[in-house]
Design a protein around this motif. Structure first.
Motif, PDB file in Angstrom:
ATOM      1  N   GLU A 144       0.825  -1.202   0.000  1.00  0.00           N
ATOM      2  CA  GLU A 144       0.000   0.000   0.000  1.00  0.00           C
ATOM      3  C   GLU A 144       0.866   1.262   0.000  1.00  0.00           C
ATOM      4  O   GLU A 144       2.071   1.206   0.233  1.00  0.00           O
ATOM      5  CB  GLU A 144      -0.924  -0.005   1.211  1.00  0.00           C
ATOM      6  CG  GLU A 144      -1.793  -1.249   1.331  1.00  0.00           C
ATOM      7  CD  GLU A 144      -2.772  -1.405   0.175  1.00  0.00           C
ATOM      8  OE1 GLU A 144      -3.112  -0.381  -0.461  1.00  0.00           O
ATOM      9  OE2 GLU A 144      -3.209  -2.540  -0.100  1.00  0.00           O
ATOM     10  N   LEU A 145       0.222   2.390  -0.230  1.00  0.00           N
ATOM     11  CA  LEU A 145       0.943   3.666  -0.178  1.00  0.00           C
ATOM     12  C   LEU A 145       1.642   3.844   1.166  1.00  0.00           C
ATOM     13  O   LEU A 145       2.755   4.384   1.232  1.00  0.00           O
ATOM     14  CB  LEU A 145      -0.030   4.824  -0.416  1.00  0.00           C
ATOM     15  CG  LEU A 145      -0.606   4.945  -1.825  1.00  0.00           C
ATOM     16  CD1 LEU A 145      -1.759   5.945  -1.827  1.00  0.00           C
ATOM     17  CD2 LEU A 145       0.462   5.364  -2.823  1.00  0.00           C
ATOM     18  N   SER A 146       1.008   3.377   2.231  1.00  0.00           N
ATOM     19  CA  SER A 146       1.600   3.506   3.569  1.00  0.00           C
ATOM     20  C   SER A 146       2.809   2.603   3.761  1.00  0.00           C
ATOM     21  O   SER A 146       3.566   2.782   4.724  1.00  0.00           O
ATOM     22  CB  SER A 146       0.552   3.199   4.638  1.00  0.00           C
ATOM     23  OG  SER A 146       0.005   1.909   4.434  1.00  0.00           O
ATOM     24  N   ASP A 147       3.016   1.637   2.858  1.00  0.00           N
ATOM     25  CA  ASP A 147       4.170   0.742   2.941  1.00  0.00           C
ATOM     26  C   ASP A 147       5.385   1.283   2.202  1.00  0.00           C
ATOM     27  O   ASP A 147       6.493   0.729   2.331  1.00  0.00           O
ATOM     28  CB  ASP A 147       3.823  -0.639   2.353  1.00  0.00           C
ATOM     29  CG  ASP A 147       2.751  -1.356   3.150  1.00  0.00           C
ATOM     30  OD1 ASP A 147       2.820  -1.307   4.390  1.00  0.00           O
ATOM     31  OD2 ASP A 147       1.853  -1.954   2.536  1.00  0.00           O
ATOM     32  N   LEU A 148       5.204   2.331   1.428  1.00  0.00           N
ATOM     33  CA  LEU A 148       6.325   2.902   0.676  1.00  0.00           C
ATOM     34  C   LEU A 148       7.376   3.456   1.635  1.00  0.00           C
ATOM     35  O   LEU A 148       7.031   4.011   2.679  1.00  0.00           O
ATOM     36  CB  LEU A 148       5.830   4.026  -0.230  1.00  0.00           C
ATOM     37  CG  LEU A 148       4.911   3.609  -1.382  1.00  0.00           C
ATOM     38  CD1 LEU A 148       4.249   4.839  -1.993  1.00  0.00           C
ATOM     39  CD2 LEU A 148       5.682   2.840  -2.435  1.00  0.00           C
ATOM     40  N   PRO A 149       8.663   3.313   1.313  1.00  0.00           N
ATOM     41  CA  PRO A 149       9.705   3.884   2.174  1.00  0.00           C
ATOM     42  C   PRO A 149       9.490   5.383   2.388  1.00  0.00           C
ATOM     43  O   PRO A 149       9.121   6.108   1.459  1.00  0.00           O
ATOM     44  CB  PRO A 149      10.998   3.615   1.389  1.00  0.00           C
ATOM     45  CG  PRO A 149      10.674   2.432   0.519  1.00  0.00           C
ATOM     46  CD  PRO A 149       9.227   2.599   0.147  1.00  0.00           C
ATOM     47  N   GLY A 150       9.711   5.845   3.606  1.00  0.00           N
ATOM     48  CA  GLY A 150       9.467   7.244   3.939  1.00  0.00           C
ATOM     49  C   GLY A 150      10.254   8.213   3.087  1.00  0.00           C
ATOM     50  O   GLY A 150       9.744   9.276   2.697  1.00  0.00           O
ATOM     51  N   GLU A 151      11.498   7.875   2.794  1.00  0.00           N
ATOM     52  CA  GLU A 151      12.317   8.759   1.961  1.00  0.00           C
ATOM     53  C   GLU A 151      11.695   8.896   0.573  1.00  0.00           C
ATOM     54  O   GLU A 151      11.589   9.999   0.024  1.00  0.00           O
ATOM     55  CB  GLU A 151      13.739   8.213   1.827  1.00  0.00           C
ATOM     56  CG  GLU A 151      14.634   9.088   0.950  1.00  0.00           C
ATOM     57  CD  GLU A 151      15.875   8.378   0.437  1.00  0.00           C
ATOM     58  OE1 GLU A 151      16.758   9.080  -0.075  1.00  0.00           O
ATOM     59  OE2 GLU A 151      15.955   7.138   0.509  1.00  0.00           O
ATOM     60  N   PHE A 152      11.270   7.775   0.016  1.00  0.00           N
ATOM     61  CA  PHE A 152      10.649   7.812  -1.310  1.00  0.00           C
ATOM     62  C   PHE A 152       9.379   8.652  -1.287  1.00  0.00           C
ATOM     63  O   PHE A 152       9.156   9.484  -2.179  1.00  0.00           O
ATOM     64  CB  PHE A 152      10.320   6.404  -1.794  1.00  0.00           C
ATOM     65  CG  PHE A 152       9.465   6.409  -3.035  1.00  0.00           C
ATOM     66  CD1 PHE A 152      10.031   6.621  -4.274  1.00  0.00           C
ATOM     67  CD2 PHE A 152       8.085   6.256  -2.947  1.00  0.00           C
ATOM     68  CE1 PHE A 152       9.240   6.671  -5.422  1.00  0.00           C
ATOM     69  CE2 PHE A 152       7.286   6.298  -4.078  1.00  0.00           C
ATOM     70  CZ  PHE A 152       7.870   6.501  -5.322  1.00  0.00           C
ATOM     71  N   THR A 153       8.535   8.452  -0.286  1.00  0.00           N
ATOM     72  CA  THR A 153       7.279   9.193  -0.209  1.00  0.00           C
ATOM     73  C   THR A 153       7.524  10.691  -0.198  1.00  0.00           C
ATOM     74  O   THR A 153       6.888  11.452  -0.938  1.00  0.00           O
ATOM     75  CB  THR A 153       6.488   8.767   1.043  1.00  0.00           C
ATOM     76  OG1 THR A 153       6.153   7.385   0.943  1.00  0.00           O
ATOM     77  CG2 THR A 153       5.209   9.577   1.192  1.00  0.00           C
ATOM     78  N   GLY A 154       8.472  11.147   0.617  1.00  0.00           N
ATOM     79  CA  GLY A 154       8.779  12.571   0.675  1.00  0.00           C
ATOM     80  C   GLY A 154       9.308  13.108  -0.639  1.00  0.00           C
ATOM     81  O   GLY A 154       8.897  14.190  -1.102  1.00  0.00           O
TER      82      GLY A 154
END
Length: 229
Positions: A144-154
């Motif tokens: 899910e979107l919430s599983d994406l690595p935090g660095e990538f999301t930012g």
């Protein structure tokens, strides 16, 4: 600052995650609908494989795709293949792209992508990472979107916020993540609207995925409508 070597490692890791997850499917699951309208999971995997080949073309100085029609027909041609063929194609095409990208080259040069879009060569590995990570979510197999690595999301929020910056059809908008990160997008001027929520939800809204902004809160006006990607 763009670090293409870091991004190439991230692409490799993200591809491994996707292949490990997809290997648990079967042919019937592969033929089911993905989260992308009109595309099965097989379409998503075929697109990922052909995108890797297209980036090889870019780095070797050729057009990314022969034409929009050929791009679409190649995906349709490959979408219905059995699981093992899909896995092999995604893996082999990813390896070809990684090999070309790992060669010594001028990372400051400008390359031409699809539809006349240009970018620095150094940012292309991150563009490939976007493809792998978001399409893993699109497969609808538990990532899910919430599983994406935090660095990538930012970084992807920043990338998309930049894409909509200066657009007269998008009001000046402040983006505020509940983890304390902030961005800005839309036309020039002081932000008229502030959009607040989890970083994953902000990314989903900007990328047209997830609940498309339904879980976000706004101040100063309604949630702005965004142009299609």
């Amino acid at each position: 600052m763009i670090d293409h070597a870091h991004d190439l490692r991230s692409v490799h890791e993200a591809t491994d995650r996707l292949l490990t997850a997809v290997a648990k499917l079967d042919n019937a699951k592969l033929a089911e609908e993905s989260r992308l309208p009109g595309w099965s999971r097989g379409h998503v995997l075929a697109h990922l494989a052909r995108n890797a080949d297209a980036l090889v073309e870019v780095f070797e100085g050729r057009p990314m795709y022969e034409s929009a029609t050929s791009r679409e027909s190649d995906i349709e041609r490959d979408a219905g293949r059995p699981l093992l063929e899909q896995l092999e194609d995604v893996r082999n095409s990813a390896d070809r792209w990684q090999a070309v990208a790992a060669a010594p080259q001028d990372w400051t040069r400008t390359v031409e992508l699809r539809n006349g879009v240009t970018d620095s060569a150094a940012r292309v590995p991150f563009r490939r990472l976007i493809e792998v990570e978001l399409h893993h979510v699109d497969l609808d197999i538990g990532y899910e979107l919430s599983d994406l690595p935090g660095e990538f999301t930012g970084r992807e929020i920043e990338f998309l916020a930049e894409r909509w910056s200066g657009r007269p059809d998008v009001p000046p908008t402040a983006l505020s993540a509940t983890d304390g990160r902030h961005w800005r997008t839309g036309s020039a001027g002081d932000p008229a609207v502030t959009v607040t929520g989890a970083a994953a939800a902000l990314l989903g809204w900007l990328a047209g995925r997830g609940d498309k902004g339904a879980s976000l809160t706004t101040e100063g006006g309604p949630l702005p409508a965004l142009p299609p990607l």
